[in-house]
Design a protein around this motif. Structure first.
Motif, PDB file in Angstrom:
ATOM      1  N   SER A 267      33.428  48.442   4.379  1.00  0.00           N
ATOM      2  CA  SER A 267      34.986  47.922   4.279  1.00  0.00           C
ATOM      3  C   SER A 267      36.053  48.200   5.340  1.00  0.00           C
ATOM      4  O   SER A 267      36.846  47.833   4.982  1.00  0.00           O
ATOM      5  N   ASN A 268      35.663  49.141   6.312  1.00  0.00           N
ATOM      6  CA  ASN A 268      36.854  48.929   7.953  1.00  0.00           C
ATOM      7  C   ASN A 268      36.429  47.611   7.983  1.00  0.00           C
ATOM      8  O   ASN A 268      37.435  47.323   8.671  1.00  0.00           O
ATOM      9  N   LEU A 269      35.531  47.275   8.401  1.00  0.00           N
ATOM     10  CA  LEU A 269      35.240  45.371   8.642  1.00  0.00           C
ATOM     11  C   LEU A 269      35.537  45.004   8.073  1.00  0.00           C
ATOM     12  O   LEU A 269      36.506  43.664   9.188  1.00  0.00           O
ATOM     13  N   TYR A 270      36.057  44.857   6.675  1.00  0.00           N
ATOM     14  CA  TYR A 270      36.662  44.052   6.000  1.00  0.00           C
ATOM     15  C   TYR A 270      38.168  43.362   6.740  1.00  0.00           C
ATOM     16  O   TYR A 270      38.943  42.700   6.653  1.00  0.00           O
ATOM     17  N   LYS A 271      38.727  44.728   6.672  1.00  0.00           N
ATOM     18  CA  LYS A 271      40.356  44.836   6.526  1.00  0.00           C
ATOM     19  C   LYS A 271      40.239  44.772   8.179  1.00  0.00           C
ATOM     20  O   LYS A 271      40.891  43.644   8.399  1.00  0.00           O
ATOM     21  N   TYR A 272      39.428  44.220   9.351  1.00  0.00           N
ATOM     22  CA  TYR A 272      40.033  43.956  10.712  1.00  0.00           C
ATOM     23  C   TYR A 272      39.801  42.423  10.362  1.00  0.00           C
ATOM     24  O   TYR A 272      40.725  41.347  11.178  1.00  0.00           O
ATOM     25  N   ILE A 273      38.323  41.961  10.004  1.00  0.00           N
ATOM     26  CA  ILE A 273      38.185  40.815   9.640  1.00  0.00           C
ATOM     27  C   ILE A 273      39.049  39.697   9.048  1.00  0.00           C
ATOM     28  O   ILE A 273      39.134  39.203   9.326  1.00  0.00           O
ATOM     29  N   ASN A 274      39.532  40.583   8.036  1.00  0.00           N
ATOM     30  CA  ASN A 274      40.148  39.900   7.061  1.00  0.00           C
ATOM     31  C   ASN A 274      42.257  39.703   7.432  1.00  0.00           C
ATOM     32  O   ASN A 274      42.618  38.101   7.590  1.00  0.00           O
ATOM     33  N   THR A 275      42.051  40.732   8.545  1.00  0.00           N
ATOM     34  CA  THR A 275      43.264  40.533   9.401  1.00  0.00           C
ATOM     35  C   THR A 275      44.176  39.543  10.469  1.00  0.00           C
ATOM     36  O   THR A 275      44.161  38.742  10.777  1.00  0.00           O
ATOM     37  N   PHE A 276      42.852  39.574  11.011  1.00  0.00           N
ATOM     38  CA  PHE A 276      42.118  38.329  12.409  1.00  0.00           C
ATOM     39  C   PHE A 276      42.189  37.200  11.672  1.00  0.00           C
ATOM     40  O   PHE A 276      42.701  36.300  12.129  1.00  0.00           O
ATOM     41  N   VAL A 277      41.715  36.570  10.312  1.00  0.00           N
ATOM     42  CA  VAL A 277      41.510  35.469   9.337  1.00  0.00           C
ATOM     43  C   VAL A 277      43.083  34.981   9.323  1.00  0.00           C
ATOM     44  O   VAL A 277      43.396  33.478   9.176  1.00  0.00           O
ATOM     45  N   GLN A 278      43.316  36.015   8.869  1.00  0.00           N
ATOM     46  CA  GLN A 278      44.847  35.687   7.955  1.00  0.00           C
ATOM     47  C   GLN A 278      45.778  35.668   9.277  1.00  0.00           C
ATOM     48  O   GLN A 278      46.783  34.215   9.144  1.00  0.00           O
ATOM     49  N   SER A 279      45.543  36.156  10.626  1.00  0.00           N
ATOM     50  CA  SER A 279      46.049  35.877  11.313  1.00  0.00           C
ATOM     51  C   SER A 279      45.535  35.003  12.461  1.00  0.00           C
ATOM     52  O   SER A 279      45.939  34.238  13.391  1.00  0.00           O
ATOM     53  N   GLN A 280      44.621  33.895  11.836  1.00  0.00           N
ATOM     54  CA  GLN A 280      44.466  32.758  12.792  1.00  0.00           C
ATOM     55  C   GLN A 280      43.625  33.201  14.290  1.00  0.00           C
ATOM     56  O   GLN A 280      43.209  32.550  15.184  1.00  0.00           O
ATOM     57  N   ILE A 281      43.407  34.616  14.171  1.00  0.00           N
ATOM     58  CA  ILE A 281      42.673  34.162  15.094  1.00  0.00           C
ATOM     59  C   ILE A 281      41.235  34.220  14.883  1.00  0.00           C
ATOM     60  O   ILE A 281      40.485  33.761  15.566  1.00  0.00           O
ATOM     61  N   LEU A 282      40.471  34.813  13.900  1.00  0.00           N
ATOM     62  CA  LEU A 282      38.880  34.449  13.472  1.00  0.00           C
ATOM     63  C   LEU A 282      39.148  33.032  12.534  1.00  0.00           C
ATOM     64  O   LEU A 282      40.390  33.214  11.532  1.00  0.00           O
ATOM     65  N   HIS A 283      38.406  32.278  12.014  1.00  0.00           N
ATOM     66  CA  HIS A 283      38.381  31.278  11.344  1.00  0.00           C
ATOM     67  C   HIS A 283      37.012  31.376  10.675  1.00  0.00           C
ATOM     68  O   HIS A 283      35.403  31.705  11.131  1.00  0.00           O
ATOM     69  N   ARG A 284      37.330  31.193   9.229  1.00  0.00           N
ATOM     70  CA  ARG A 284      35.519  31.362   8.270  1.00  0.00           C
ATOM     71  C   ARG A 284      36.133  30.572   7.991  1.00  0.00           C
ATOM     72  O   ARG A 284      36.169  29.210   7.170  1.00  0.00           O
ATOM     73  N   ASP A 285      34.186  29.504   8.274  1.00  0.00           N
ATOM     74  CA  ASP A 285      34.156  28.085   7.678  1.00  0.00           C
ATOM     75  C   ASP A 285      33.516  28.693   6.544  1.00  0.00           C
ATOM     76  O   ASP A 285      33.093  29.419   5.594  1.00  0.00           O
ATOM     77  N   SER A 286      34.040  27.608   5.382  1.00  0.00           N
ATOM     78  CA  SER A 286      33.980  27.739   3.597  1.00  0.00           C
ATOM     79  C   SER A 286      32.769  27.626   3.152  1.00  0.00           C
ATOM     80  O   SER A 286      32.057  27.829   2.306  1.00  0.00           O
ATOM     81  N   GLU A 287      31.987  26.770   3.917  1.00  0.00           N
ATOM     82  CA  GLU A 287      30.383  26.207   3.917  1.00  0.00           C
ATOM     83  C   GLU A 287      29.840  27.664   4.494  1.00  0.00           C
ATOM     84  O   GLU A 287      29.231  27.855   3.142  1.00  0.00           O
ATOM     85  N   THR A 288      29.481  28.385   5.125  1.00  0.00           N
ATOM     86  CA  THR A 288      28.660  28.836   5.955  1.00  0.00           C
ATOM     87  C   THR A 288      28.634  30.331   5.230  1.00  0.00           C
ATOM     88  O   THR A 288      28.153  31.199   5.515  1.00  0.00           O
ATOM     89  N   GLY A 289      29.999  30.476   5.569  1.00  0.00           N
ATOM     90  CA  GLY A 289      30.909  32.156   5.819  1.00  0.00           C
ATOM     91  C   GLY A 289      30.793  32.341   6.954  1.00  0.00           C
ATOM     92  O   GLY A 289      30.919  33.975   7.232  1.00  0.00           O
ATOM     93  N   SER A 290      30.577  32.129   8.355  1.00  0.00           N
ATOM     94  CA  SER A 290      30.388  32.514   8.806  1.00  0.00           C
ATOM     95  C   SER A 290      32.022  32.540   9.859  1.00  0.00           C
ATOM     96  O   SER A 290      32.686  31.394   9.306  1.00  0.00           O
ATOM     97  N   TYR A 291      32.072  33.265  10.972  1.00  0.00           N
ATOM     98  CA  TYR A 291      33.542  33.242  11.429  1.00  0.00           C
ATOM     99  C   TYR A 291      32.898  33.042  12.630  1.00  0.00           C
ATOM    100  O   TYR A 291      32.279  33.563  13.531  1.00  0.00           O
ATOM    101  N   LEU A 292      34.062  32.441  13.621  1.00  0.00           N
ATOM    102  CA  LEU A 292      34.205  32.097  15.072  1.00  0.00           C
ATOM    103  C   LEU A 292      35.519  32.125  15.037  1.00  0.00           C
ATOM    104  O   LEU A 292      36.175  31.958  14.464  1.00  0.00           O
ATOM    105  N   PHE A 293      35.743  31.868  16.686  1.00  0.00           N
ATOM    106  CA  PHE A 293      37.357  31.903  16.835  1.00  0.00           C
ATOM    107  C   PHE A 293      38.510  30.925  16.136  1.00  0.00           C
ATOM    108  O   PHE A 293      37.727  30.038  16.201  1.00  0.00           O
TER     109      PHE A 293
END
Length: 248
Positions: A44-70
């Protein structure tokens, strides 16, 4: 993941930076479950961090694989850091030399999650429009695209490569694969640019001291200005410039 507690630091920011450091250490896209396992943070806590990073374009989530990268925001931060080290500043004189020697435009591109992006454009002939500008994402069939297809080692390249090969007849596909093998040996790539008709380009890789690809430089001009083989004088000049740049 260990966090040093201090009244003079923001603990949540420390945790966020720690998450990014762990992702960077793996040097590959990671799924949420992998990040959770590596960090030990509750889902639950990690999701908040990851979601914040994605919304801020610090991380990118690949829509097909679900993987995260910078993401693109970190790339921008990296460019600022690189500029502080004057890397691009040292390369710019070579871009000017290439443009004057060839009387063509010269682009400098780096890899992003969407493909190669032009971050520097030099043109000694200001009136010539090559169809790209700073921020343009280059296609796989461009000469710079072929450089990334050949030398960039990361999972996204295979997916990006399929965009170029999809729908190709088998014979043409085999010829393209052979071209990439030739580029790996010669370290120079040629293309009739898919962006503007009657425009071609020739590109070379820029490596770091570990022989890892960091960018691609392309000389872009009308078909008659751009060499088609590595034996031509301009190609030899370009390869010499390539060696000088990668020797930094």
């Amino acid at each position: 993941m260990e966090v040093v507690k201090s009244n003079s630091m923001i603990q949540s920011l420390q945790i966020g930076i720690g998450i990014l450091e762990i992702i960077a250490e793996q040097n590959r896209p990671l799924k949420f479950t992998e990040i959770q396992e590596l960090t030990g943070i509750s889902k639950s806590n990690l999701y908040k961090y990851i979601n914040t990073f994605v919304q801020s374009q610090i991380l990118h989530r690949d829509s097909e694989t679900g993987s995260y990268l910078f993401g693109s925001k970190l790339i921008k931060f990296g460019l600022v850091a690189a500029d502080q080290e004057n890397v691009l500043g040292r390369i710019t004189p070579y871009l000017e030399m290439l443009s004057k020697k060839s009387n063509c435009s010269v682009t400098y591109s780096i890899w992003t999650e969407n493909g190669p992006m032009v971050i520097k454009l030099y043109n000694s002939n200001g009136g010539f429009n090559i169809g790209v500008q700073v921020g343009t994402i280059l296609p796989p069939g461009s000469s710079a695209g072929k450089i990334f297809l050949t030398f960039k080692e990361q999972p996204l390249i295979s997916e990006w490569k399929e965009q170029e090969l999809e729908g190709m007849p088998l014979e043409q596909r085999e010829a393209f694969e052979q071209e990439l093998r030739t580029i790996r040996q010669s370290e120079i790539a040629f293309a009739a640019e898919p962006i503007v008709q009657s425009v071609s380009s020739v590109s070379f890789p820029v490596f770091n001291h570990q022989k890892q690809l960091i960018s691609a430089v392309a000389v872009v001009g009308f078909n008659g200005q751009i060499p088609k083989t590595e034996d031509e004088p301009l190609s030899q000049y370009i390869k010499e410039i390539s060696k000088q740049i990668s020797s930094f």
